[in-house]
Enzyme design. Structure first.
Site, short mmCIF file in Angstrom:
data_model
loop_
_atom_site.label_atom_id
_atom_site.label_comp_id
_atom_site.label_asym_id
_atom_site.label_seq_id
_atom_site.Cartn_x
_atom_site.Cartn_y
_atom_site.Cartn_z
N CYS A 116 35.93 7.67 -29.12
CA CYS A 116 35.72 6.32 -28.20
C CYS A 116 36.58 5.86 -27.59
O CYS A 116 37.93 5.87 -27.59
CB CYS A 116 35.26 5.39 -29.51
SG CYS A 116 34.65 3.89 -28.95
N GLU A 160 26.30 4.40 -28.53
CA GLU A 160 26.30 3.10 -27.76
C GLU A 160 25.58 1.99 -28.34
O GLU A 160 26.25 0.81 -28.54
CB GLU A 160 25.66 3.34 -26.25
CG GLU A 160 26.36 4.62 -25.48
CD GLU A 160 27.77 4.27 -25.46
OE1 GLU A 160 28.52 5.50 -25.25
OE2 GLU A 160 28.41 3.26 -25.51
O1 LIG Z 1 31.20 4.07 -26.19
C1 LIG Z 1 31.35 4.75 -25.52
N1 LIG Z 1 32.49 5.56 -25.61
O2 LIG Z 1 33.15 5.28 -26.34
C2 LIG Z 1 32.86 6.71 -24.70
C3 LIG Z 1 32.47 7.97 -25.51
C4 LIG Z 1 30.82 8.19 -25.63
C5 LIG Z 1 30.62 9.53 -26.69
C6 LIG Z 1 31.54 9.91 -27.67
C7 LIG Z 1 30.42 10.67 -28.68
C8 LIG Z 1 29.26 10.42 -28.30
C9 LIG Z 1 29.30 9.41 -27.05
C10 LIG Z 1 32.95 9.07 -24.66
O3 LIG Z 1 32.32 9.45 -23.71
N2 LIG Z 1 34.01 9.69 -25.26
N3 LIG Z 1 34.75 9.47 -26.20
C11 LIG Z 1 36.31 9.71 -26.19
C12 LIG Z 1 36.82 10.66 -25.43
C13 LIG Z 1 35.94 11.70 -24.92
C14 LIG Z 1 34.51 10.93 -24.24
C15 LIG Z 1 33.68 12.13 -24.02
O4 LIG Z 1 32.79 12.40 -24.75
N4 LIG Z 1 33.59 12.39 -22.61
C16 LIG Z 1 32.68 13.42 -22.29
C17 LIG Z 1 31.91 14.19 -22.83
C18 LIG Z 1 31.04 14.94 -22.23
C19 LIG Z 1 30.97 15.36 -20.91
C20 LIG Z 1 32.06 14.12 -20.05
N5 LIG Z 1 32.86 13.37 -20.82
NI NI Z 2 32.49 4.16 -27.57
#
Ligand SMILES: O=CN(O)C[C@@H](CC1CCCC1)C(=O)N1NCCC[C@H]1C(=O)Nc1ccccn1
Ligand code: NI
Length: 188
Positions: A116, A160
């Site tokens: 996250c 989300e």
């Molecule tokens: O609330 C929203 N958040 O906290 C951003 C989160 C949301 C995802 C986390 C798990 C499901 C939704 C987020 O995106 N991440 N979590 C932290 C670091 C990595 C990043 C990520 O998964 N990146 C990514 C993945 C695929 C392609 C490109 N980038």
């Molecule tokens: Ni998050």
């Protein structure tokens, strides 16, 4: 433009509160913020922009993460071809007042766990979530929308929606058996 400094610290109370419903017509400032949230996701997934502005790549961002207690989040999830080039968006949407109106009993969990942007550390363990969800929401213009999602797309949107309810991904991790899926959970 939104950068990592706009994200409130993990212990900030707003991340544990129920966000407020968005009133329509949406005020201009909130609309601009929503558009900036989507742009942040696009920038964060662009290696040059991410490098230049020190952005952590993200596929979703919810208003409470940047200190705004409104029920609104953006998801920008691209599809890629075998060479790793972006093809078309799987989800490119701003969700206002989202509500899960039905979900499957079966669950899925990302086998590597979740992270996250509001949690600057690894928290080990799987996060079981319903495999399929039907989400009702408004778009920025106020149009009622309904979308059915499954697997990774369902995980992202549920992550989300959790933010709008003051829930963080690690609330769902069973600390006694963090990596043990239940019989109704498939790792993806
Ligand atoms: O609330 C929203 N958040 O906290 C951003 C989160 C949301 C995802 C986390 C798990 C499901 C939704 C987020 O995106 N991440 N979590 C932290 C670091 C990595 C990043 C990520 O998964 N990146 C990514 C993945 C695929 C392609 C490109 N980038
Ligand atoms: Ni998050």
């Amino acid at each position: 433009m939104i950068t990592m400094k706009d994200f409130v610290p993990e212990k900030e109370p707003i991340l544990r509160e129920q966000a407020r419903p968005v009133e329509f017509p949406i005020n201009e400032e909130l609309k601009e913020t929503a558009v900036a949230m989507r742009q942040f996701l696009i920038n964060s997934q662009d290696p040059k922009m991410a490098e230049k502005y020190n952005l952590r790549p993200g596929v979703g961002v919810a208003a409470p993460q940047i200190g705004i207690d409104q029920q609104i989040f953006a998801v920008y999830l691209m599809d890629y071809d075998e060479e790793g080039n972006e093809t078309e968006p799987l989800i490119d949407e701003i969700f206002v007042n989202p509500k899960i109106i039905s979900h499957a009993v079966q669950k899925v969990a990302l086998k590597e766990g979740e992270g996250c942007l509001s949690v600057p550390r690894e928290v080990p363990g799987i996060v079981p979530r319903p495999k399929r969800v039907t989400v009702k929401y408004n778009d920025l213009e106020g149009n009622e929308k309904k979308i059915r999602l499954r697997d990774y797309q369902a995980v992202v949107v549920q992550h989300e929606i959790d933010h709008l309810k003051g829930i963080l991904f690690y609330d769902h991790i069973d600390e006694k058996t963090p990596w043990e899926p239940d019989e109704d959970t498939t790792l993806i």
